[in-house]
Design a protein around this motif. Structure first.
Motif, PDB file in Angstrom:
ATOM      1  N   VAL A 132       0.855  -1.190   0.000  1.00 37.19           N
ATOM      2  CA  VAL A 132       0.000   0.000   0.000  1.00 37.19           C
ATOM      3  C   VAL A 132       0.884   1.230   0.000  1.00 37.19           C
ATOM      4  O   VAL A 132       1.809   1.341   0.815  1.00 37.19           O
ATOM      5  CB  VAL A 132      -0.928   0.022   1.228  1.00 37.19           C
ATOM      6  N   LEU A 133       0.622   2.168  -0.922  1.00 42.96           N
ATOM      7  CA  LEU A 133       1.339   3.441  -0.969  1.00 42.96           C
ATOM      8  C   LEU A 133       0.389   4.526  -0.488  1.00 42.96           C
ATOM      9  O   LEU A 133      -0.686   4.721  -1.071  1.00 42.96           O
ATOM     10  CB  LEU A 133       1.801   3.763  -2.391  1.00 42.96           C
ATOM     11  N   LEU A 134       0.776   5.242   0.556  1.00 41.40           N
ATOM     12  CA  LEU A 134      -0.021   6.339   1.093  1.00 41.40           C
ATOM     13  C   LEU A 134       0.658   7.655   0.753  1.00 41.40           C
ATOM     14  O   LEU A 134       1.825   7.864   1.097  1.00 41.40           O
ATOM     15  CB  LEU A 134      -0.159   6.202   2.612  1.00 41.40           C
ATOM     16  N   ILE A 135      -0.066   8.560   0.069  1.00 38.70           N
ATOM     17  CA  ILE A 135       0.448   9.881  -0.261  1.00 38.70           C
ATOM     18  C   ILE A 135      -0.236  10.880   0.653  1.00 38.70           C
ATOM     19  O   ILE A 135      -1.462  11.015   0.632  1.00 38.70           O
ATOM     20  CB  ILE A 135       0.139  10.261  -1.720  1.00 38.70           C
ATOM     21  N   VAL A 136       0.559  11.598   1.473  1.00 41.71           N
ATOM     22  CA  VAL A 136      -0.037  12.512   2.431  1.00 41.71           C
ATOM     23  C   VAL A 136       0.840  13.761   2.575  1.00 41.71           C
ATOM     24  O   VAL A 136       2.023  13.646   2.884  1.00 41.71           O
ATOM     25  CB  VAL A 136      -0.266  11.803   3.792  1.00 41.71           C
ATOM     26  N   PRO A 137       0.333  14.956   2.288  1.00 35.72           N
ATOM     27  CA  PRO A 137      -1.000  15.187   1.751  1.00 35.72           C
ATOM     28  C   PRO A 137      -1.047  14.918   0.257  1.00 35.72           C
ATOM     29  O   PRO A 137      -0.149  15.293  -0.491  1.00 35.72           O
ATOM     30  CB  PRO A 137      -1.239  16.675   2.040  1.00 35.72           C
ATOM     31  N   GLY A 138      -2.135  14.276  -0.199  1.00 35.11           N
ATOM     32  CA  GLY A 138      -2.249  13.927  -1.604  1.00 35.11           C
ATOM     33  C   GLY A 138      -2.617  15.116  -2.472  1.00 35.11           C
ATOM     34  O   GLY A 138      -2.313  15.138  -3.652  1.00 35.11           O
ATOM     35  N   ARG A 139      -3.298  16.093  -1.898  1.00 38.10           N
ATOM     36  CA  ARG A 139      -3.792  17.255  -2.630  1.00 38.10           C
ATOM     37  C   ARG A 139      -4.642  16.813  -3.821  1.00 38.10           C
ATOM     38  O   ARG A 139      -5.393  15.846  -3.708  1.00 38.10           O
ATOM     39  CB  ARG A 139      -2.635  18.179  -3.017  1.00 38.10           C
ATOM     40  N   THR A 140      -4.553  17.478  -4.961  1.00 46.74           N
ATOM     41  CA  THR A 140      -5.462  17.214  -6.081  1.00 46.74           C
ATOM     42  C   THR A 140      -4.776  16.357  -7.142  1.00 46.74           C
ATOM     43  O   THR A 140      -3.753  16.759  -7.687  1.00 46.74           O
ATOM     44  CB  THR A 140      -5.944  18.534  -6.707  1.00 46.74           C
ATOM     45  N   VAL A 162      -3.200   5.175  -1.878  1.00 43.92           N
ATOM     46  CA  VAL A 162      -4.176   5.922  -1.077  1.00 43.92           C
ATOM     47  C   VAL A 162      -3.779   7.392  -1.063  1.00 43.92           C
ATOM     48  O   VAL A 162      -2.638   7.740  -0.767  1.00 43.92           O
ATOM     49  CB  VAL A 162      -4.264   5.394   0.365  1.00 43.92           C
ATOM     50  N   GLU A 163      -4.727   8.236  -1.416  1.00 43.30           N
ATOM     51  CA  GLU A 163      -4.548   9.687  -1.370  1.00 43.30           C
ATOM     52  C   GLU A 163      -5.267  10.204  -0.129  1.00 43.30           C
ATOM     53  O   GLU A 163      -6.469  10.003   0.020  1.00 43.30           O
ATOM     54  CB  GLU A 163      -5.140  10.301  -2.635  1.00 43.30           C
ATOM     55  N   ALA A 189      -9.059   8.408  -0.133  1.00 40.39           N
ATOM     56  CA  ALA A 189      -9.640   7.399  -1.012  1.00 40.39           C
ATOM     57  C   ALA A 189      -8.519   6.543  -1.572  1.00 40.39           C
ATOM     58  O   ALA A 189      -7.351   6.950  -1.609  1.00 40.39           O
ATOM     59  CB  ALA A 189     -10.431   8.043  -2.145  1.00 40.39           C
ATOM     60  N   SER A 190      -8.882   5.336  -2.017  1.00 44.66           N
ATOM     61  CA  SER A 190      -7.890   4.406  -2.559  1.00 44.66           C
ATOM     62  C   SER A 190      -8.030   4.299  -4.064  1.00 44.66           C
ATOM     63  O   SER A 190      -9.083   4.529  -4.643  1.00 44.66           O
ATOM     64  CB  SER A 190      -8.051   3.024  -1.925  1.00 44.66           C
ATOM     65  N   LEU A 191      -6.935   3.941  -4.704  1.00 46.77           N
ATOM     66  CA  LEU A 191      -6.879   3.667  -6.125  1.00 46.77           C
ATOM     67  C   LEU A 191      -6.223   2.300  -6.308  1.00 46.77           C
ATOM     68  O   LEU A 191      -5.069   2.147  -5.916  1.00 46.77           O
ATOM     69  CB  LEU A 191      -6.050   4.731  -6.836  1.00 46.77           C
ATOM     70  N   THR A 198      -8.521  -1.518   2.889  1.00 48.43           N
ATOM     71  CA  THR A 198      -7.266  -0.780   3.054  1.00 48.43           C
ATOM     72  C   THR A 198      -7.479   0.459   3.905  1.00 48.43           C
ATOM     73  O   THR A 198      -6.660   0.788   4.777  1.00 48.43           O
ATOM     74  CB  THR A 198      -6.702  -0.380   1.679  1.00 48.43           C
ATOM     75  N   MET A 199      -8.585   1.167   3.676  1.00 47.14           N
ATOM     76  CA  MET A 199      -8.874   2.368   4.457  1.00 47.14           C
ATOM     77  C   MET A 199      -9.079   2.017   5.923  1.00 47.14           C
ATOM     78  O   MET A 199      -8.639   2.744   6.824  1.00 47.14           O
ATOM     79  CB  MET A 199     -10.109   3.064   3.905  1.00 47.14           C
TER      80      MET A 199
END
Length: 394
Positions: A132-140, A162-163, A189-191, A198-199
């Motif tokens: 799982v890859l989490l991007i934080v902050p994911g922004r737009t 995950v953004e 949300a996840s992609l 996952t969430m």
């Protein structure tokens, strides 16, 4: 590569569905050495995870090794979290990316947008199925951009991206000490979007995530730049802040000097218009029920005082916030607005003002539909293409 080919390639390994087991996420790799990375590392360690922290900067690793650890104060799991200890659970630091991510269940991409981009590009050859890859902050469009970078880099592993639009706490940094203040819930949300478990697994470490239907809804819910850029740039007699008025010779109390106090009635009207422009573009892409201006201010400005207050950033941090706000939030909205033929004059003005303050055309480096792989020539094609990749329909 056309967007259709890209979307199909990204979706190929996405055959799993909501019936898959809850990911354990017991082994965590955090990429970055800033305050946000150290906070994530400490939060995960506090919940019993095995944590590796990667930084390519020797000075960051040396500073962490020479300190007493990651010290958390204020709200949240206060305490001192050890660094590279041989006798106690601790965060293990490394300057080798493959060492950090090879056995990780969860990989967290932190820092400004340009660092997140770099991480996503170099990660392509180091990933395996199930991570799982989490991007934080994911922004737009952070998740969409990451997916494209991985694909361009040759990644074939079945990973979940995950953004998330923020962390559970605001951070006031002073050396090794991070003073925390509780933040509100943020969109995530996840992609692909068919992996809700996952969430649930991530909520162990980040309890403030508010799951959205897909990453498109999550991206349009990003109100960070709408709040931060007006608050940081626009002030003075004509547009005063929201701090209490002082008698002549009076001095503001420190507890009143918060980020939320930067926002006066004029700022609020600007934020309302920016939020309306964003909502208009979102509707063209089939996304409705976005947070209104008041909610965006509550989420991104923090409390006016007391619990949940957000500190006013130092100048260097403020300049970074302006840059990321344009690159990661406003520029992608303008790109989407152009394709949808929706006018966003105030958003464009904010980009111009921020570029003038920064002394650079930062919008040129901004996320755009084309740079995240969406090459559709009209709104219907773009909407369908984004929906396919965001929801894992193919």
């Amino acid at each position: 590569m056309s967007f259709e080919e890209f979307a199909e390639a990204v979706q190929k390994p996405s055959g799993r569905n909501a019936s898959q087991p809850m990911p354990s996420l017991e082994r965590v790799a955090v990429l970055g050495g800033g305050a946000d990375a150290r906070l994530v590392a400490a939060l995960c360690l506090s919940h019993g995870a095995r944590v590796a922290l990667f930084s390519a900067y020797g000075a960051e690793i040396r500073a962490m090794k020479s300190s007493s650890g990651i010290v958390l104060r204020g709200e949240g799991p206060i305490g001192t979290y050890q660094i590279d200890s041989q006798s106690a659970p601790s965060v293990k630091t490394t300057a080798e990316l493959d060492v950090a991510v090879s056995d990780a269940d969860l990989i967290v991409l932190t820092g400004p947008v340009h660092k997140q981009r770099t991480y996503s590009m170099v990660l392509a050859g180091h990933l395996r199925d199930g991570q799982v890859l989490l991007i934080v902050p994911g922004r737009t469009m952070g998740a969409l951009e990451t997916a494209r970078n991985l694909r361009v880099g040759g990644n074939a592993a079945d990973v979940t991206i995950v953004e998330a639009q923020g962390l559970p706490y605001w951070i006031a940094e002073e050396g090794a000490v991070l003073t925390l203040s509780e933040a509100r819930s943020v969109a995530a949300a996840s992609l692909p979007g068919n992996r809700p478990r996952t969430m649930g697994a991530l909520s162990r470490y980040l309890p403030n995530l508010e799951p959205k239907t897909d990453v498109l809804e999550c991206s349009f819910s990003d109100g960070s730049a709408l709040v931060e850029i007006p608050a940081l740039m626009l002030g003075g007699v004509a547009n005063p802040d929201g701090m209490p008025e002082m008698a002549i010779g009076g001095v503001q109390l420190e507890e009143n000097k918060t980020f939320a106090a930067l926002i006066g009635s004029g700022h609020r009207r600007i934020i309302e218009t920016l939020a309306e422009e964003r909502a208009n573009v979102a509707r063209a892409f089939g996304v409705r029920d976005l947070p209104d201006a008041d909610k965006m201010i509550r989420i991104h400005a923090g409390a006016l005082s007391g619990t949940g207050r957000r500190e006013i950033p130092e100048r260097e941090s403020a300049m970074g916030m302006l840059r990321d706000g344009v690159v990661g939030s406003l520029a992608p909205l303008v790109s989407a607005a152009g394709l949808a033929n929706v006018p966003v004059p105030l958003t464009r003005a904010m980009i111009t003002l921020a570029g003038s303050v920064l002394g650079a055309d930062v919008a040129a480096a901004g996320r755009k539909l084309s740079t995240v792989g969406i090459e559709a020539g009209d709104i219907n094609g773009a909407r369908a293409a984004i929906d396919d990749i965001a929801t894992g329909a193919r």
